[in-house]
Scaffold this motif. Structure first.
Motif, mmCIF file in Angstrom:
data_model
loop_
_atom_site.group_PDB
_atom_site.id
_atom_site.type_symbol
_atom_site.label_atom_id
_atom_site.label_comp_id
_atom_site.label_asym_id
_atom_site.label_seq_id
_atom_site.Cartn_x
_atom_site.Cartn_y
_atom_site.Cartn_z
ATOM 1 N N PRO A 12 0.806 -1.232 0.000
ATOM 2 C CA PRO A 12 0.000 0.000 0.000
ATOM 3 C C PRO A 12 0.840 1.284 0.000
ATOM 4 O O PRO A 12 0.539 2.226 0.737
ATOM 5 N N PHE A 13 1.909 1.313 -0.791
ATOM 6 C CA PHE A 13 2.733 2.525 -0.885
ATOM 7 C C PHE A 13 2.273 3.369 -2.067
ATOM 8 O O PHE A 13 1.620 2.874 -2.994
ATOM 9 N N CYS A 14 2.669 4.649 -2.068
ATOM 10 C CA CYS A 14 2.331 5.526 -3.192
ATOM 11 C C CYS A 14 2.987 4.967 -4.471
ATOM 12 O O CYS A 14 4.044 4.325 -4.398
ATOM 13 N N GLY A 16 5.327 4.419 -7.385
ATOM 14 C CA GLY A 16 6.717 4.821 -7.640
ATOM 15 C C GLY A 16 7.575 4.919 -6.394
ATOM 16 O O GLY A 16 8.794 5.121 -6.485
ATOM 17 N N CYS A 17 6.989 4.800 -5.204
ATOM 18 C CA CYS A 17 7.768 4.894 -3.957
ATOM 19 C C CYS A 17 8.815 3.776 -3.929
ATOM 20 O O CYS A 17 8.521 2.624 -4.252
ATOM 21 N N SER A 18 10.028 4.120 -3.511
ATOM 22 C CA SER A 18 11.107 3.118 -3.474
ATOM 23 C C SER A 18 10.833 1.988 -2.490
ATOM 24 O O SER A 18 11.448 0.928 -2.570
ATOM 25 N N HIS A 19 9.947 2.225 -1.535
ATOM 26 C CA HIS A 19 9.656 1.183 -0.541
ATOM 27 C C HIS A 19 9.242 -0.131 -1.215
ATOM 28 O O HIS A 19 9.524 -1.215 -0.696
ATOM 29 N N HIS A 20 8.538 -0.030 -2.371
ATOM 30 C CA HIS A 20 8.100 -1.253 -3.068
ATOM 31 C C HIS A 20 9.291 -2.183 -3.304
ATOM 32 O O HIS A 20 9.236 -3.371 -2.985
ATOM 33 N N ASN A 116 15.786 5.253 3.845
ATOM 34 C CA ASN A 116 16.218 6.645 4.022
ATOM 35 C C ASN A 116 15.804 7.494 2.814
ATOM 36 O O ASN A 116 16.473 7.500 1.777
ATOM 37 N N ASN A 117 14.665 8.194 2.956
ATOM 38 C CA ASN A 117 14.206 9.029 1.831
ATOM 39 C C ASN A 117 14.200 10.519 2.185
ATOM 40 O O ASN A 117 13.509 11.313 1.571
ATOM 41 N N PHE A 118 14.962 10.882 3.225
ATOM 42 C CA PHE A 118 15.296 12.279 3.561
ATOM 43 C C PHE A 118 14.126 13.108 4.083
ATOM 44 O O PHE A 118 14.229 14.329 4.180
ATOM 45 N N PHE A 120 10.082 12.772 6.555
ATOM 46 C CA PHE A 120 9.002 11.981 7.159
ATOM 47 C C PHE A 120 7.894 11.897 6.115
ATOM 48 O O PHE A 120 7.179 12.883 5.889
ATOM 49 N N GLY A 121 7.748 10.736 5.457
ATOM 50 C CA GLY A 121 6.728 10.623 4.417
ATOM 51 C C GLY A 121 5.330 10.485 4.994
ATOM 52 O O GLY A 121 4.408 11.215 4.636
ATOM 53 N N MET A 122 5.182 9.588 5.956
ATOM 54 C CA MET A 122 3.843 9.246 6.451
ATOM 55 C C MET A 122 3.090 10.445 7.026
ATOM 56 O O MET A 122 1.874 10.556 6.894
ATOM 57 N N CYS A 195 10.991 9.289 -2.063
ATOM 58 C CA CYS A 195 9.597 9.435 -1.616
ATOM 59 C C CYS A 195 8.880 10.215 -2.714
ATOM 60 O O CYS A 195 9.095 11.425 -2.876
ATOM 61 N N THR A 196 8.065 9.500 -3.481
ATOM 62 C CA THR A 196 7.437 10.137 -4.651
ATOM 63 C C THR A 196 6.315 11.095 -4.272
ATOM 64 O O THR A 196 5.888 11.918 -5.082
ATOM 65 N N ALA A 197 5.830 10.998 -3.026
ATOM 66 C CA ALA A 197 4.717 11.871 -2.624
ATOM 67 C C ALA A 197 5.204 13.246 -2.182
ATOM 68 O O ALA A 197 4.523 14.249 -2.405
ATOM 69 N N TYR A 198 6.381 13.303 -1.536
ATOM 70 C CA TYR A 198 6.798 14.585 -0.945
ATOM 71 C C TYR A 198 8.188 15.042 -1.396
ATOM 72 O O TYR A 198 8.330 16.063 -2.058
ATOM 73 N N TYR A 199 9.250 14.271 -1.010
ATOM 74 C CA TYR A 199 10.596 14.797 -1.265
ATOM 75 C C TYR A 199 10.860 14.940 -2.763
ATOM 76 O O TYR A 199 11.504 15.898 -3.203
HETATM 77 S S1 SF4 Z 1 4.529 9.100 1.501
HETATM 78 FE FE1 SF4 Z 1 6.518 8.862 0.532
HETATM 79 S S2 SF4 Z 1 7.472 7.232 1.696
HETATM 80 FE FE2 SF4 Z 1 5.319 7.144 2.138
HETATM 81 S S3 SF4 Z 1 4.518 5.653 0.723
HETATM 82 FE FE3 SF4 Z 1 4.249 7.661 -0.181
HETATM 83 S S4 SF4 Z 1 6.053 7.942 -1.408
HETATM 84 FE FE4 SF4 Z 1 6.487 6.284 -0.046
#
Ligand code: SF4
Length: 441
Positions: A12-14, A16-20, A116-118, A120-122, A195-199
């Motif tokens: 359940p990540f955004c 393109g997020c690297s967490h995948h 480490n995506n520089f 706080f994404g959540m 972090c594709t949503a913010y950084y």
């Molecule tokens: S907020 Fe950023 S770190 Fe969190 S899931 Fe979305 S892209 Fe990934």
């Protein structure tokens, strides 16, 4: 064996997020080393990466932000045979930095994978301890002015025995994670990612920018250390007492004597540091237990040693005692000026039925209690600073018969160190001699 339940995917990540890819790399690393899944524990920190623990077919624990290191250390220390790994973000490394560096310093064999995506994404893209200078986040809209932590350098400086830095784009990522998992001591893998949503949107930060940042910041990449040094949870077990030493541990005090005591009895012994007040009082408590009574002990002394007062309060009772304090004192023993100073406020707890035993070198005290002014410096009786408290207790037991004198003697005779035992037995006998000389007999 699938360590990740792929049927539940996508994660359940955004988009393109690297967490995948990092979570998949962890699953692949576990498959490479094929550990029994029942012996693997994932401790996930707070953050986006922490919401996928339910996708793993292993034990998982999710707790407070930054505290994942502590839970993991506790699990590893309790059971060194487990493979315990932490999934944490750069935010959690900042919040729990103290736990991180101390786990590394001790070489506790937990495996830390840092996403480490520089930022706080959540929580909406705020700056973290790894946000680069000038990095824009929702809490540093003009660009961060804080120097970031190089997490690998931090862990290296803290004695971390396995340290590696990779990016989420490295094709050998799962190989390095599996090396970290195989390492016996503390291991840390810092994975730089997006972090594709913010950084990413706030900084126009894509893979090429990440690579440029690594170059600009001169970040060392790959496995930076892999030292084979003793792992803490195993090492500490080697320091635990052997069975032989355990046999020398204090034994349970069995009832061997009978006390005539029907009411609760409270004794306070007040003297100076160095007069063995606490040890002597403890022996009285043990003698009470050997006489079939319950006993509690409460001590008071300054934080310094060999100076100031020392005070101990013993409560003996046929009934179980849950609270060591008492509003009433049946006996008060005062052996020095220091003791007198602290005991003064307790004198009002004495009644006409109580007993006050006080060194005849101290000032007279007004009280309703029966007073015994005792010459504890009688040179013929071998009374010293080391046994004055035991002498006074022996004297009290002979006066008030709260427990059989033999019970106190029995406890003193069971002291393992011969020299201390002899000093105490002399004190016991001195107490009897003083009793035979006193007017109140
Ligand atoms: S907020 Fe950023 S770190 Fe969190 S899931 Fe979305 S892209 Fe990934």
């Amino acid at each position: 064996m699938n360590y990740i339940d792929h049927e539940k995917k996508p994660f359940p990540f955004c988009p393109g997020c690297s967490h995948h890819v990092v979570v998949d790399a962890i699953g692949n690393a576990l498959e490479k080393i094929q550990i029994d899944p029942k012996k693997v524990v994932l401790v996930s920190d707070i953050g986006c990466m922490g919401i996928v623990d339910r996708y793993f077919n292993i034990h998982t624990l999710h707790g407070l932000h930054g505290r994942s290191f502590t839970y993991a250390c506790g699990i590893k220390l309790a059971n060194p045979e487990l493979t315990v790994f932490v999934m944490v973000g750069d935010g959690g490394c900042g919040i729990g930095g103290h736990h991180l560096i101390n786990a590394a310093r001790r070489n506790i064999g937990i495996k830390v994978v840092c996403f480490n995506n520089f930022n706080f994404g959540m929580t909406g893209g705020e700056h973290s301890v790894t946000t680069p200078i000038a990095g824009i986040t929702n809490s540093t809209l003009s660009g961060s002015i804080e120097p970031p932590f190089d997490l690998c350098n931090l862990v290296l400086a803290s004695n971390g025995s396995f340290v590696a830095r990779k990016t989420a784009f490295d094709t050998d990522l799962s190989d390095v994670i599996s090396e970290a998992f195989k390492h016996d001591g503390f291991s840390f893998v810092d994975i730089l990612e997006i972090c594709t949503a913010y950084y990413m949107p706030l900084n126009d930060f894509k893979k090429t920018n990440l690579m440029q940042m690594i170059e600009n910041m001169k970040l060392s990449m790959g496995i930076l250390r892999n030292n084979d040094i003793p792992e803490f949870s195993k090492k500490i077990r080697s320091t635990w007492p052997s069975k032989k030493q355990e046999q020398q541990a204090p034994q349970i005090i069995k009832k061997r004597f009978s006390s005539q005591l029907n009411e609760e009895y409270s004794v306070m012994i007040a003297g100076s540091a160095g007069q063995k007040i606490v040890s002597a009082a403890s022996n009285l408590a043990k003698a009470g237990i050997a006489s079939g009574l319950y006993a509690s002990q409460q001590n008071d002394y300054p934080v310094t040693v060999q100076t100031g007062h020392s005070l101990s309060e013993i409560k003996l009772s046929k009934k179980r005692t849950f609270y060591p304090n008492t509003e009433h004192l049946d006996a008060l023993i005062i052996l020095s000026d220091d003791g007198l100073k602290v005991a003064k406020k307790h004198i009002s707890k004495l009644s006409s039925e109580s007993t006050l035993i006080i060194s005849d070198k101290l000032e007279a005290i007004k009280t309703k209690a029966k007073i015994y002014q005792v010459n504890f410096s009688n040179t013929k009786l071998s009374i010293t600073n080391l046994n004055i408290a035991t002498t006074a207790i022996s004297f009290l037991i002979n006066i008030n018969k709260i427990i059989p004198a033999e019970a106190f003697k029995f406890i003193l005779e069971s002291i393992s160190k011969e020299k201390i035992r002899d000093i105490n037995i002399k004190a016991y006998e001195a107490g009897i001699s003083l009793y035979s000389m006193c007017d109140g007999r």
